[in-house]
Design a protein around this motif. Structure first.
Motif, PDB file in Angstrom:
ATOM      1  N   ALA A  98       0.818  -1.214   0.000  1.00 42.71           N
ATOM      2  CA  ALA A  98       0.000   0.000   0.000  1.00 42.71           C
ATOM      3  C   ALA A  98       0.855   1.268   0.000  1.00 42.71           C
ATOM      4  N   LEU A  99       1.890   1.294   0.816  1.00 41.08           N
ATOM      5  CA  LEU A  99       2.728   2.487   0.875  1.00 41.08           C
ATOM      6  C   LEU A  99       3.538   2.661  -0.406  1.00 41.08           C
ATOM      7  N   GLY A 100       3.882   1.559  -1.058  1.00 39.61           N
ATOM      8  CA  GLY A 100       4.550   1.646  -2.364  1.00 39.61           C
ATOM      9  C   GLY A 100       3.633   2.259  -3.405  1.00 39.61           C
ATOM     10  N   ILE A 101       2.389   1.818  -3.429  1.00 42.02           N
ATOM     11  CA  ILE A 101       1.409   2.386  -4.355  1.00 42.02           C
ATOM     12  C   ILE A 101       1.174   3.856  -4.034  1.00 42.02           C
ATOM     13  N   ALA A 102       1.049   4.172  -2.759  1.00 46.72           N
ATOM     14  CA  ALA A 102       0.831   5.562  -2.346  1.00 46.72           C
ATOM     15  C   ALA A 102       1.981   6.454  -2.804  1.00 46.72           C
ATOM     16  N   SER A 103       3.199   5.976  -2.643  1.00 45.86           N
ATOM     17  CA  SER A 103       4.361   6.743  -3.074  1.00 45.86           C
ATOM     18  C   SER A 103       4.352   6.928  -4.588  1.00 45.86           C
ATOM     19  N   ASP A 104       3.966   5.890  -5.313  1.00 47.27           N
ATOM     20  CA  ASP A 104       3.873   5.987  -6.774  1.00 47.27           C
ATOM     21  C   ASP A 104       2.826   7.013  -7.193  1.00 47.27           C
ATOM     22  N   ARG A 105       1.734   7.072  -6.463  1.00 51.53           N
ATOM     23  CA  ARG A 105       0.687   8.059  -6.764  1.00 51.53           C
ATOM     24  C   ARG A 105       1.208   9.479  -6.572  1.00 51.53           C
ATOM     25  N   VAL A 106       1.996   9.672  -5.536  1.00 50.70           N
ATOM     26  CA  VAL A 106       2.604  10.983  -5.312  1.00 50.70           C
ATOM     27  C   VAL A 106       3.549  11.299  -6.473  1.00 50.70           C
ATOM     28  N   ARG A 107       4.343  10.321  -6.883  1.00 52.99           N
ATOM     29  CA  ARG A 107       5.283  10.515  -7.994  1.00 52.99           C
ATOM     30  C   ARG A 107       4.533  10.910  -9.266  1.00 52.99           C
ATOM     31  N   GLU A 108       3.424  10.228  -9.540  1.00 54.72           N
ATOM     32  CA  GLU A 108       2.638  10.541 -10.741  1.00 54.72           C
ATOM     33  C   GLU A 108       2.081  11.963 -10.700  1.00 54.72           C
ATOM     34  N   LYS A 109       1.654  12.388  -9.531  1.00 47.67           N
ATOM     35  CA  LYS A 109       1.032  13.703  -9.409  1.00 47.67           C
ATOM     36  C   LYS A 109       2.051  14.841  -9.311  1.00 47.67           C
ATOM     37  N   TYR A 110       3.128  14.617  -8.543  1.00 43.81           N
ATOM     38  CA  TYR A 110       4.058  15.704  -8.247  1.00 43.81           C
ATOM     39  C   TYR A 110       5.449  15.546  -8.870  1.00 43.81           C
ATOM     40  N   GLY A 111       5.731  14.384  -9.434  1.00 44.52           N
ATOM     41  CA  GLY A 111       7.019  14.187 -10.084  1.00 44.52           C
ATOM     42  C   GLY A 111       8.122  13.652  -9.186  1.00 44.52           C
ATOM     43  N   PHE A 112       7.806  13.313  -7.951  1.00 48.04           N
ATOM     44  CA  PHE A 112       8.802  12.733  -7.041  1.00 48.04           C
ATOM     45  C   PHE A 112       8.105  11.777  -6.083  1.00 48.04           C
ATOM     46  N   ALA A 113       8.845  10.786  -5.625  1.00 45.99           N
ATOM     47  CA  ALA A 113       8.298   9.802  -4.683  1.00 45.99           C
ATOM     48  C   ALA A 113       8.088  10.445  -3.318  1.00 45.99           C
ATOM     49  N   CYS A 114       7.233   9.841  -2.530  1.00 45.40           N
ATOM     50  CA  CYS A 114       6.942  10.350  -1.194  1.00 45.40           C
ATOM     51  C   CYS A 114       7.898   9.743  -0.173  1.00 45.40           C
ATOM     52  N   THR A 115       8.779  10.567   0.366  1.00 43.93           N
ATOM     53  CA  THR A 115       9.714  10.063   1.370  1.00 43.93           C
ATOM     54  C   THR A 115       8.993   9.717   2.666  1.00 43.93           C
ATOM     55  N   GLY A 116       7.860  10.376   2.925  1.00 41.05           N
ATOM     56  CA  GLY A 116       7.083  10.056   4.124  1.00 41.05           C
ATOM     57  C   GLY A 116       6.593   8.622   4.106  1.00 41.05           C
ATOM     58  N   ALA A 117       6.181   8.156   2.926  1.00 41.00           N
ATOM     59  CA  ALA A 117       5.709   6.772   2.801  1.00 41.00           C
ATOM     60  C   ALA A 117       6.862   5.791   3.015  1.00 41.00           C
ATOM     61  N   SER A 118       8.003   6.067   2.415  1.00 40.07           N
ATOM     62  CA  SER A 118       9.140   5.150   2.584  1.00 40.07           C
ATOM     63  C   SER A 118       9.676   5.190   4.015  1.00 40.07           C
ATOM     64  N   ASP A 119       9.679   6.359   4.638  1.00 41.12           N
ATOM     65  CA  ASP A 119      10.107   6.450   6.033  1.00 41.12           C
ATOM     66  C   ASP A 119       9.163   5.658   6.933  1.00 41.12           C
ATOM     67  N   GLN A 120       7.850   5.781   6.666  1.00 35.60           N
ATOM     68  CA  GLN A 120       6.872   5.059   7.477  1.00 35.60           C
ATOM     69  C   GLN A 120       7.052   3.560   7.318  1.00 35.60           C
ATOM     70  N   LEU A 121       7.275   3.101   6.097  1.00 26.98           N
ATOM     71  CA  LEU A 121       7.505   1.675   5.875  1.00 26.98           C
ATOM     72  C   LEU A 121       8.739   1.214   6.646  1.00 26.98           C
ATOM     73  N   GLY A 122       9.786   2.011   6.636  1.00 26.40           N
ATOM     74  CA  GLY A 122      10.991   1.662   7.392  1.00 26.40           C
ATOM     75  C   GLY A 122      10.705   1.515   8.877  1.00 26.40           C
ATOM     76  N   GLN A 123       9.876   2.400   9.422  1.00 27.48           N
ATOM     77  CA  GLN A 123       9.513   2.315  10.844  1.00 27.48           C
ATOM     78  C   GLN A 123       8.691   1.059  11.119  1.00 27.48           C
ATOM     79  N   ILE A 124       7.765   0.751  10.213  1.00 30.99           N
ATOM     80  CA  ILE A 124       6.945  -0.449  10.380  1.00 30.99           C
ATOM     81  C   ILE A 124       7.831  -1.690  10.343  1.00 30.99           C
ATOM     82  N   GLU A 125       8.729  -1.761   9.384  1.00 28.70           N
ATOM     83  CA  GLU A 125       9.612  -2.926   9.270  1.00 28.70           C
ATOM     84  C   GLU A 125      10.515  -3.061  10.487  1.00 28.70           C
ATOM     85  N   GLU A 126      11.026  -1.956  10.980  1.00 27.31           N
ATOM     86  CA  GLU A 126      11.895  -1.982  12.158  1.00 27.31           C
ATOM     87  C   GLU A 126      11.124  -2.449  13.394  1.00 27.31           C
ATOM     88  N   THR A 127       9.931  -1.923  13.588  1.00 27.95           N
ATOM     89  CA  THR A 127       9.124  -2.320  14.736  1.00 27.95           C
ATOM     90  C   THR A 127       8.732  -3.789  14.633  1.00 27.95           C
TER      91      THR A 127
END
Length: 101
Positions: free
Chosen positions: A47-76
């Protein structure tokens, strides 16, 4: 894009507010849903990968907030990987203003 926060309860009872830059998270997690640890991580990753892709499509760059959140989830989640039957509960999905989804 409408941001969504998903509030989760980890196997030890700790809660965490997680961020998604898109409502796509609700296609993978539901309020009241209880997920096996690995399944929760995989659903979040997708889901966060898709969300980041949607941000990229709309704004031209990936969402670092989504990737940071995924990193926190994986770490926890790694802290609970050794627990048999570890589950994660989704307590709420909320908009940035706090209103329920």
């Amino acid at each position: 894009m409408p941001e969504l926060y998903f509030h989760v309860r980890w196997p030890d009872g700790e809660t965490q507010r997680c961020y998604s830059p898109s409502t796509v998270i609700e296609e993978y997690l539901t309020t009241g849903g209880v997920y096996e640890l690995g399944d929760f991580v995989e659903r979040s990753r997708t889901a966060l990968g898709i969300a980041s892709d949607r941000v990229r499509e709309k704004y031209g760059f990936a969402c670092t907030g989504a990737s940071d959140q995924l990193g926190q989830i994986e770490e926890t989640a790694a802290a609970y990987a050794g627990l048999d039957g570890a589950q994660v509960a989704v307590e709420a999905l909320r908009y940035a203003d706090g209103s329920a989804r």
